[in-house]
Scaffold this motif. Structure first.
Motif, PDB file in Angstrom:
ATOM      1  N   UNK A   5       9.670   0.122   9.649  1.00 39.53           N
ATOM      2  CA  UNK A   5       9.374   0.588   8.282  1.00 39.53           C
ATOM      3  C   UNK A   5       8.333  -0.306   7.629  1.00 39.53           C
ATOM      4  N   UNK A   6       8.471  -1.635   7.802  1.00 38.43           N
ATOM      5  CA  UNK A   6       7.472  -2.543   7.235  1.00 38.43           C
ATOM      6  C   UNK A   6       6.102  -2.305   7.848  1.00 38.43           C
ATOM      7  N   UNK A   7       6.064  -2.032   9.165  1.00 39.01           N
ATOM      8  CA  UNK A   7       4.791  -1.711   9.793  1.00 39.01           C
ATOM      9  C   UNK A   7       4.174  -0.446   9.215  1.00 39.01           C
ATOM     10  N   UNK A   8       5.032   0.544   8.961  1.00 39.02           N
ATOM     11  CA  UNK A   8       4.538   1.767   8.339  1.00 39.02           C
ATOM     12  C   UNK A   8       4.000   1.490   6.942  1.00 39.02           C
ATOM     13  N   UNK A   9       4.714   0.652   6.170  1.00 40.53           N
ATOM     14  CA  UNK A   9       4.240   0.298   4.828  1.00 40.53           C
ATOM     15  C   UNK A   9       2.928  -0.470   4.897  1.00 40.53           C
ATOM     16  N   UNK A  10       2.786  -1.337   5.930  1.00 38.33           N
ATOM     17  CA  UNK A  10       1.511  -2.049   6.095  1.00 38.33           C
ATOM     18  C   UNK A  10       0.370  -1.066   6.305  1.00 38.33           C
ATOM     19  N   UNK A  11       0.608  -0.069   7.158  1.00 35.29           N
ATOM     20  CA  UNK A  11      -0.452   0.913   7.421  1.00 35.29           C
ATOM     21  C   UNK A  11      -0.756   1.742   6.181  1.00 35.29           C
TER      22      UNK A  11
END
Length: 461
Positions: free
Chosen positions: A227-233
Motif C-alpha cells: 500500500x505504501x508503494x502504491x501511495x508512493x507511485x
C-alpha cells in the motif's frame, strides 16, 4: 470462528455423553444377566448355603438368595411370594425403597412365570431397568419372584456429571479463548485499521502520509509495504503532474506575453511591421512547442513505460551516437574509447541523452573547439560521457545546472533550460545518475552512469 468452535464443542460433548450413557446401559444389562446366573447357581442344588439344610419354602429361597447377593450401588433386589412383596436388599437404602411400595411395579413383576427383562418409569426414581426371575420349590405350592433392578437414571449420574463437567470446562475455556482471540485479533487487525485511518486522512493536497510498519516480515507488513508503494507511485504521479502544470505555466507565460504585446501594437497598414511581427510570433510559437515537448518528455520519464530496454551492443551504440553527434556543429569531435560489451538498456534514450549533452557542449564551445565522446565499462557500471574544451561550469552553477529551466555559463542559451534535466531523467530511469567534472576555464565532462545489466541478469528490467 468462535461460534464454529463452540458448535464443535457441543457436538463433541453430546457424542461423548451418549457414548458414556450407552456404556452405562450396557453395563447394567450385563450385570442383570449375571444376577440370573448367580440366582440359578444358588437355587439349583436346593440346599441353603448358610445352614446346609434343604430349602423348606419358596420364601426361604428368596430371602437367602437376596441376602447372598450383594447389591451394587444403584442396584436393588426385591422378593415377591404369590404376588405379594416380601423382602428387599438392604445395602443401599434410599430412593430405591419406593419400589417396594409401588403397586404398579409389583403388578408388572410379582406374578411372572418366566424370566422377564424390561424398563419401568417410576415417578420419583426415574427409569428402572429390571430382570424378574420366577422361583419355585418342590413341595411348596407358593410361587415366588426375585427381581434385580437398576436405578437407571441414578446410575447414569456419573455420565451426566462427566458431560456437564466437559461442557463447563469447555465453556470456560471458550470464554478464555474468546478473550485471548479478541486481544490477538485486535493486535493483528491494528495494521488494517492503520491502513483505513491513513487512507482516510490522505487528501488531494497532502499525499505524504504513509501507513506505519510494525517491522515484522509477515503478510500484514507486506500488505502495508504494498500500500505504501502504491501511495508512493500516486504521490509521484501527482507531483509530476503538478510540476508539469507549474513549469508550463511559468515558462509559457513569457512567450505568450511577448506575442500578445507585439500583436497589440501591430500596425496592419505597415507591411514591414506585419512581417517582423509574424516572424517573431513564429519564433516564439516554435520555442513554446519545443518547451511543451520537453516538459511532456520529463513527465513521461517518471512512468514505467518511459524505457524500452533491450540487449544492446554498447560499442555499436557509441559509434552510432558519435556519427549523429559529429554533425551537430563545426567542432572537433573525437571518439575517445568504446566499451566492447553488451548490456540491457534503452538505446534510443541513451542516444537522446548523449545528443543532448553534445548539443549543450557545442553551444558553449567555440567553433573548432574540441568535443570528446566515449563509453566504458567500469566497476559494474556503464559510463557514457561528453567532454568539451569550453569554459567549464562554475561552482555557483554546478549546484543548479540540472534543475529545470536552469541556464548558465558565459553564453546564455536560447533554450528552455530543460536539456540537462532530461539527461538526468534518462539516467535515473535506468537506475543511474549524471556526474559533472569541470574546472572553470578548462572545459567540462558530463558522464551518464548506469548499472551494467548483462543479458544473463535481465529479469524484466
Amino acid at each position: 470462528m468462535l461460534l464454529l468452535v463452540l458448535t464443535a464443542l457441543g457436538v463433541v460433548t453430546f457424542v461423548t455423553w451418549q457414548l458414556l450413557v450407552r456404556a452405562v446401559d450396557a453395563r447394567m444389562d450385563e450385570a442383570l444377566r449375571f444376577e440370573v446366573q448367580e440366582f440359578a447357581e444358588l437355587t439349583e442344588p436346593g440346599v441353603n448355603p448358610r445352614t446346609g439344610e434343604p430349602f423348606t419354602s419358596v420364601e426361604e429361597v428368596i430371602r437367602e438368595a437376596i441376602a447372598y447377593n450383594i447389591a451394587r450401588p444403584n442396584e436393588k433386589f426385591l422378593g415377591y411370594v404369590d404376588g405379594q412383596y416380601r423382602t428387599q436388599s438392604r445395602q443401599e437404602p434410599g430412593a430405591q425403597e419406593v419400589l417396594a411400595q409401588d403397586t404398579a411395579f409389583a403388578e408388572r413383576v410379582a406374578t411372572v412365570t418366566e424370566p422377564v427383562e424390561g424398563r419401568y418409569q417410576h415417578a420419583e426414581a426415574g427409569e428402572v431397568r429390571y430382570l424378574a426371575i420366577p422361583v419355585g420349590l418342590d413341595g411348596d405350592p407358593a410361587r415366588g419372584v426375585i427381581v434385580a433392578a437398576y436405578m437407571g437414571d441414578a446410575e447414569r449420574d456419573a455420565a451426566n456429571d462427566a458431560a456437564r463437567l466437559m461442557l463447563i470446562v469447555g465453556s470456560v475455556t471458550m470464554l478464555g479463548a474468546a478473550a485471548a482471540a479478541w486481544i490477538l485479533a485486535g493486535r493483528i487487525l491494528r495494521p488494517l485499521r492503520d491502513v483505513a485511518d491513513t487512507t482516510r486522512m490522505i487528501s488531494d493536497t497532502d499525499l505524504s502520509l504513509r501507513v506505519p510498519s510494525r517491522g515484522k516480515d509477515d503478510e500484514l507488513d507486506r500488505l502495508v509495504a504494498t500500500i505504501n508503494g502504491m501511495l508512493d507511485r500516486v504521490e509521484a504521479g501527482v507531483s509530476a503532474q503538478r510540476r508539469f502544470i507549474d513549469d508550463a505555466g511559468h515558462e509559457l507565460r513569457t512567450p505568450i506575453t511577448i506575442v500578445r504585446g507585439h500583436l497589440e501594437v501591430l500596425d496592419p497598414a505597415d507591411p514591414q511591421d506585419v512581417a517582423s511581427t509574424v516572424t517573431l510570433v513564429n519564433d516564439e510559437l516554435g520555442r513554446m512547442n519545443r518547451m511543451v515537448s520537453d516538459l511532456l518528455l520529463l513527465a513521461q520519464s517518471e512512468q514505467p513505460s518511459f524505457l524500452h530496454p533491450e540487449v544492446v551492443d554498447v560499442e555499436a551504440l557509441t559509434q552510432e551516437a558519435f556519427s549523429k553527434i559529429s554533425r551537430l556543429a563545426q567542432r572537433d569531435f573525437q571518439l575517445e574509447t568504446v566499451a566492447r560489451t553488451t548490456a540491457v538498456l534503452d538505446p534510443q534514450r541513451i542516444t537522446q541523452a548523449l545528443v543532448a549533452l553534445a548539443d549543450n557542449a557545442a553551444r558553449f564551445t567555440e567553433e573548432g573547439g574540441w568535443i570528446g565522446v566515449g563509453s566504458q565499462l567500469s566497476g559494474g557500471s556503464l559510463r557514457f560521457w561528453i567532454s568539451d574544451s569550453g569554459p567549464g561550469v562554475s561552482d555557483d552553477e554546478r549546484a543548479r545546472i540540472f534543475e529545470r529551466f536552469a541556464r548558465g555559463g558565459p553564453r546564455r542559451s536560447d533554450g528552455a533550460g530543460l536539456g540537462l534535466s532530461i539527461v538526468r531523467a534518462i539516467a535515473v530511469a535506468h537506475g543511474g545518475d549524471v556526474w559533472l567534472d569541470s574546472v572553470p576555464g578548462r572545459g567540462a565532462t558530463f558522464t551518464v552512469v548506469i548499472p551494467a545489466v548483462m543479458e544473463g541478469q535481465w529479469r524484466g528490467y
